[in-house]
Design an enzyme around this catalytic site. Structure first.
Site, PDB file in Angstrom:
ATOM      1  N   GLY A 111       0.853  -1.441   0.153  1.00 36.48           N
ATOM      2  CA  GLY A 111      -0.304   0.276  -0.225  1.00 36.48           C
ATOM      3  C   GLY A 111       0.581   0.821  -0.444  1.00 36.48           C
ATOM      4  N   CYS A 112       0.262   2.624   0.801  1.00 35.16           N
ATOM      5  CA  CYS A 112       0.565   3.349  -0.051  1.00 35.16           C
ATOM      6  C   CYS A 112       1.598   4.151   1.653  1.00 35.16           C
ATOM      7  CB  CYS A 112      -0.394   4.829  -0.425  1.00 35.16           C
ATOM      8  SG  CYS A 112      -0.078   4.227  -2.450  1.00 35.16           S
ATOM      9  N   ALA A 113       1.579   3.330   2.380  1.00 31.14           N
ATOM     10  CA  ALA A 113       1.518   3.963   4.002  1.00 31.14           C
ATOM     11  C   ALA A 113       3.237   3.535   3.953  1.00 31.14           C
ATOM     12  CB  ALA A 113       1.580   2.672   4.834  1.00 31.14           C
ATOM     13  N   ARG A 180       4.471   2.723  -4.661  1.00 30.38           N
ATOM     14  CA  ARG A 180       5.419   3.855  -5.434  1.00 30.38           C
ATOM     15  C   ARG A 180       5.606   3.825  -5.162  1.00 30.38           C
ATOM     16  NH1 ARG A 180       2.166   6.663  -2.066  1.00 30.38           N
ATOM     17  NH2 ARG A 180       3.376   8.065  -0.460  1.00 30.38           N
ATOM     18  N   ARG A 208       1.859  10.474  -4.427  1.00 31.86           N
ATOM     19  CA  ARG A 208       2.144  11.266  -3.884  1.00 31.86           C
ATOM     20  C   ARG A 208       4.086  12.571  -3.689  1.00 31.86           C
ATOM     21  NH1 ARG A 208      -1.380   8.643  -1.103  1.00 31.86           N
ATOM     22  NH2 ARG A 208      -0.176   8.374   0.734  1.00 31.86           N
TER      23      ARG A 208
END
Length: 280
Positions: A111-113, A180, A208
């Site tokens: 995920g994006c954590a 990412r 982000r």
């Protein structure tokens, strides 16, 4: 000019077809992105298990260790071994590093954590300073259009992030992954392995502009970081601290620069930039 390396949406194992139903109850058959674990070892020490789409495992492992500060530019790498059955990469160095003893087994999600071992990345921030560079806004607009229309897993299946290394209006390399951070690490590993320097380059990401993304870019020595997405306050603070040019919300004719404005050469009238669907 075509990138040295670019996504291959048709490559085996990156997606699979899944059947379901849509909002009207009609049957659908669509590609979805695969994800699988990859365990990274530094010599004999297990460092992290990351969830990844599965391509370029050696570059991902090498870039992760570089971006986390576990490998220094001067460290001599004697081998990078990938075992597909064990889903593991072992990066070997001529001498043991001082980071191997710091870590017990950790897992980083897809995920994006914020990724793991962030503390190691923060070491040495005070001494970082982005190098000189320049980016013409005409090239920035051209890059945004080129990257958003190139064949990619994102256009094929979605649910994935992309990161590109660019020079002027040219895309040199384009990597994708379910996280990412992984995409950036693949790029860092490729740059080290292929001896591609960061001078005068721009890094474009779909994610982000967070503190970790800024730190990775700064560690790589790339002076300009751009994204179609937005910012976090700490990301902006760190970009200003290391004098990194930070450009976000890049959509169609519009963008916002919150750090390093001096590297921008405004040679294009925004009215002449290509429109983006859903934006101006």
């Amino acid at each position: 000019m075509a990138p040295h390396i670019a996504p291959d949406p048709g490559a085996s194992g990156l997606t699979r077809r899944v059947r379901g139903t849509d909002h009207a109850g009609r049957p659908v058959d669509l590609p979805v992105v695969e994800e699988r674990p990859l365990t990274v070892f530094l010599n004999s020490r297990e460092i992290v298990t990351a969830m990844t789409v599965g391509d370029h495992p050696r570059w991902l492992a090498l870039g992760f260790l570089l971006n986390q500060g576990m490998l220094a530019p001067e460290d001599e790498i004697t081998g990078i071994d990938f075992d597909a059955e064990l889903e593991a990469v072992v990066v070997r160095t001529a001498h043991e590093t001082d980071h191997e003893a710091k870590l017990s087994r950790r897992t980083r999600t897809s995920g994006c954590a914020v990724g793991t071992v962030f503390g190691d990345m923060m070491e040495g921030v005070e001494g970082l300073r982005a190098p000189d560079g320049a980016l013409r806004t005409s090239d920035l607009y051209a890059l945004a259009t080129r990257i958003n229309t190139m064949p990619s897993l994102y256009l094929e299946a979605g649910a994935i992030h992309g990161t590109c290394l660019c020079e002027g209006a040219e895309v040199l390399a384009y990597f994708e992954d379910v996280g990412r951070h992984n995409a950036v690490d693949k790029l860092a590993g490729w740059m080290r392995a292929e001896r591609v320097g960061p001078e005068g380059k721009t890094m474009y990401t779909t994610g982000r502009l967070t503190s970790e993304m800024v730190l990775k870019c700064a560690r790589m020595g790339v002076p300009i970081l751009a994204s179609r997405s937005g910012f976090t306050a700490w990301g902006v603070d760190l970009a200003r601290q290391v004098d990194l040019t930070l450009i976000g919300r890049l959509r169609g004719r519009r963008f916002v620069c919150l750090s390093g404005e001096g590297r921008l050469v405004r040679d294009a009238d925004p009215k002449g930039a290509p429109r983006e669907e859903g934006g101006a």
